[in-house]
Design an enzyme around this catalytic site. Structure first.
Site, PDB file in Angstrom:
ATOM      1  N   GLY A  74       0.692  -1.396   0.069  1.00  0.00           N
ATOM      2  CA  GLY A  74      -0.107   0.158   0.161  1.00  0.00           C
ATOM      3  C   GLY A  74       0.994   1.125   0.096  1.00  0.00           C
ATOM      4  N   ASN A 159      -8.634   4.503   8.331  1.00  0.00           N
ATOM      5  CA  ASN A 159      -7.538   3.552   8.561  1.00  0.00           C
ATOM      6  C   ASN A 159      -8.169   3.509  10.330  1.00  0.00           C
ATOM      7  OD1 ASN A 159      -5.807   5.219   8.067  1.00  0.00           O
ATOM      8  ND2 ASN A 159      -4.366   4.388   9.797  1.00  0.00           N
ATOM      9  N   GLN A 187      -8.454   1.126   2.739  1.00  0.00           N
ATOM     10  CA  GLN A 187      -8.346  -0.301   4.444  1.00  0.00           C
ATOM     11  C   GLN A 187     -10.459  -0.651   3.380  1.00  0.00           C
ATOM     12  OE1 GLN A 187      -8.638  -1.075   7.584  1.00  0.00           O
ATOM     13  NE2 GLN A 187      -6.570  -0.730   7.550  1.00  0.00           N
ATOM     14  N   SER A 207      -3.866  -3.254  -0.951  1.00  0.00           N
ATOM     15  CA  SER A 207      -2.356  -4.016  -0.277  1.00  0.00           C
ATOM     16  C   SER A 207      -2.959  -5.647   0.232  1.00  0.00           C
ATOM     17  CB  SER A 207      -1.908  -3.313   1.438  1.00  0.00           C
ATOM     18  OG  SER A 207      -1.090  -3.707   1.379  1.00  0.00           O
ATOM     19  N   ALA A 208      -2.661  -6.036  -0.081  1.00  0.00           N
ATOM     20  CA  ALA A 208      -2.878  -7.495  -0.258  1.00  0.00           C
ATOM     21  C   ALA A 208      -3.280  -7.793   1.659  1.00  0.00           C
ATOM     22  CB  ALA A 208      -1.947  -8.611  -0.275  1.00  0.00           C
ATOM     23  N   HIS A 209      -2.030  -7.728   2.181  1.00  0.00           N
ATOM     24  CA  HIS A 209      -1.942  -7.689   3.345  1.00  0.00           C
ATOM     25  C   HIS A 209      -3.007  -7.174   4.645  1.00  0.00           C
ATOM     26  CE1 HIS A 209      -0.438  -4.602   6.453  1.00  0.00           C
ATOM     27  NE2 HIS A 209      -0.274  -3.775   5.583  1.00  0.00           N
ATOM     28  N   THR A 245      12.121  -7.551 -10.660  1.00  0.00           N
ATOM     29  CA  THR A 245      11.444  -9.005 -11.198  1.00  0.00           C
ATOM     30  C   THR A 245      10.173  -9.479  -9.856  1.00  0.00           C
ATOM     31  OG1 THR A 245      13.635  -9.534 -11.266  1.00  0.00           O
ATOM     32  CG2 THR A 245      11.969 -11.321 -10.546  1.00  0.00           C
ATOM     33  N   CYS A 333       1.261   2.088  13.892  1.00  0.00           N
ATOM     34  CA  CYS A 333       2.335   3.102  14.721  1.00  0.00           C
ATOM     35  C   CYS A 333       2.770   3.926  15.219  1.00  0.00           C
ATOM     36  CB  CYS A 333       3.571   3.488  13.338  1.00  0.00           C
ATOM     37  SG  CYS A 333       2.201   4.190  12.448  1.00  0.00           S
TER      38      CYS A 333
END
Ligand SMILES: *Cc1c(COP(=O)(O)O)cnc(C)c1O
Length: 393
Positions: A74, A159, A187, A207-209, A245, A333
């Site tokens: 993200g 978020n 989100q 973002s995948a996570h 890559t 954070c």
């Protein structure tokens, strides 16, 4: 403590990788390990998986495959969009103003500030109201005829407080004026529609996570024909828009989980909304001096966030952790440094009040029993903290 017994209510920070995604990824580590750019069969096998993943993601959001750029998450998508769109448009037209919200994730906010401080852009932070919703009049005024605006970036869902912005409306106006429009949908992904046509966005970050995929991988939707300056330069991967890559296993996992969460989205949202509303109703009722942050209606289905008077977040989170509940104060954070959140500050919350922020973000693992346990446990922890330590700034 075994992780299985933990009540995990921090899905806005990250989510576990779902089994189906893990299984889909596995062969691309050891068996189909080729470089997707290689000519030989080993590489072509990885290349085919990459193409398939790109098609899957594109189909799910109403885009064309070439409009999908895979990234390292993200933060990278946000950087690529805000920097890349602003620099390209300024080079073409001279427009040098960036419009965004003061409640954006720092991936957008600090990027915009960096462009202001080191690249000569001007920055307009469009105010939000006390619920964390954009002041549309202020946005439209600042946008004007758009000729001076390099990029507009407005997050889809916040978020920390769960507020959902009117992206389609903002997008329609930007499109009329020909101003590039980016949304941070990190989100929103998996919870709200990502139909890029209906949203009228030029760029969208995910973002995948945050939706049960692996960490360190994401995508950026980039509408065909919208100029962008690449921020990561090197090889010609991703059509020259993101060198390096490709992370084939993670990209395969991202596509797999996005397909599943999209398929389950409506039913899961319905279930989560019920749990969310039980949490909100229950806590407002059982603890004195609690208030909801963010809107009541226009909020993420899995998101409950509060201010608890006379309590410091850190003590509360430690108490919850000891009781087997993983929660957060809002931003991932903020642990350690007791700095009030920039989001709450922009919503007019005083620094003192902001120290009592609590976020409970629900997900696939959560049950009604877990919600009941939290509703029973939090009043006890709050009372304990209020009875012992005075709150200091
Ligand atoms: C988590 C998050 C990000 C950053 O995504 P990463 O993949 O962790 O870099 C950006 N924006 C929002 C709104 C987020 O919640």
């Amino acid at each position: 403590m075994q992780t299985k017994s933990v009540i995990y209510m921090d899905h806005s920070a990250t989510t576990p990788v779902r089994e189906e995604a893990l299984a889909a990824m596995h062969p691309y580590f050891a068996d189909f390990y080729g470089n997707p750019s290689s000519i030989h069969a080993v590489g072509r096998r990885a290349g085919a998986a990459l193409s398939q993943a790109r098609r899957t993601v594109a189909d799910l959001i109403g885009a064309a495959p070439r409009e999908i750029v895979f990234t390292g998450g993200g933060t990278e998508s946000d950087n690529a969009a805000v920097r890349g769109l602003a620099l390209a448009r300024r080079a073409a037209t001279g427009a040098n103003r960036i419009l965004t919200l003061p409640i954006e994730h720092k991936a957008v906010l600090h990027t915009a500030q960096d462009l202001r401080d080191h690249f000569g852009f001007e920055l307009d932070l469009i105010p939000v109201d006390s619920e964390g919703l954009v002041e549309m009049d202020a946005l439209l005024t600042s946008l004007g005829d758009g000729s001076h605006v390099a990029v507009v970036s407005v997050m889809y869902a916040n978020n920390e407080v769960g507020s959902i912005q009117p992206i389609a409306e903002i997008g329609a106006r930007c499109r009329e004026l020909g101003v590039p429009f980016h949304t941070d949908a990190v989100q929103a992904a998996g919870k709200l529609s990502l139909d890029v046509k209906a949203l009228h966005v030029d760029a969208l970050s995910a973002s995948a996570h945050k939706f049960y995929g692996p960490k360190g991988v994401g995508f950026l939707y980039l509408r065909s024909g919208v100029p962008i300056q690449p921020t990561i330069t090197g090889g010609s991967q991703e059509d020259g828009r993101r060198a390096g890559t490709e992370n084939t296993p993670s990209i395969v996992g991202l596509a797999k989980t996005l397909a599943l969460v999209e398929e389950e989205r409506e039913a899961e949202n319905k279930r989560l909304r019920i749990l969310r509303d039980q949490l909100i109703g229950g806590l407002l009722e059982s603890i004195e001096g609690v208030r909801l942050t963010g809107p009541r209606e226009q909020r993420l289905p899995n998101h409950a966030s509060f201010l608890i008077e006379g309590v410091e977040a850190e003590g509360m989170l430690i108490g919850l952790d000891l009781a087997g509940v993983a929660a957060s104060s809002g931003s991932a954070c903020s642990s350690g440094a007791q700095r009030p959140s920039h989001v709450l500050e922009a919503m007019g919350v005083s620094p003192r009040e902001a120290l009592g922020a609590l976020r409970l973000s629900l997900g696939r693992s959560n049950t009604p029993e877990e919600v009941a346990y939290v509703l029973k446990t939090l009043p006890r922890i709050t009372a304990q903290i209020r009875g012992s330590a005075p709150v200091r700034l």
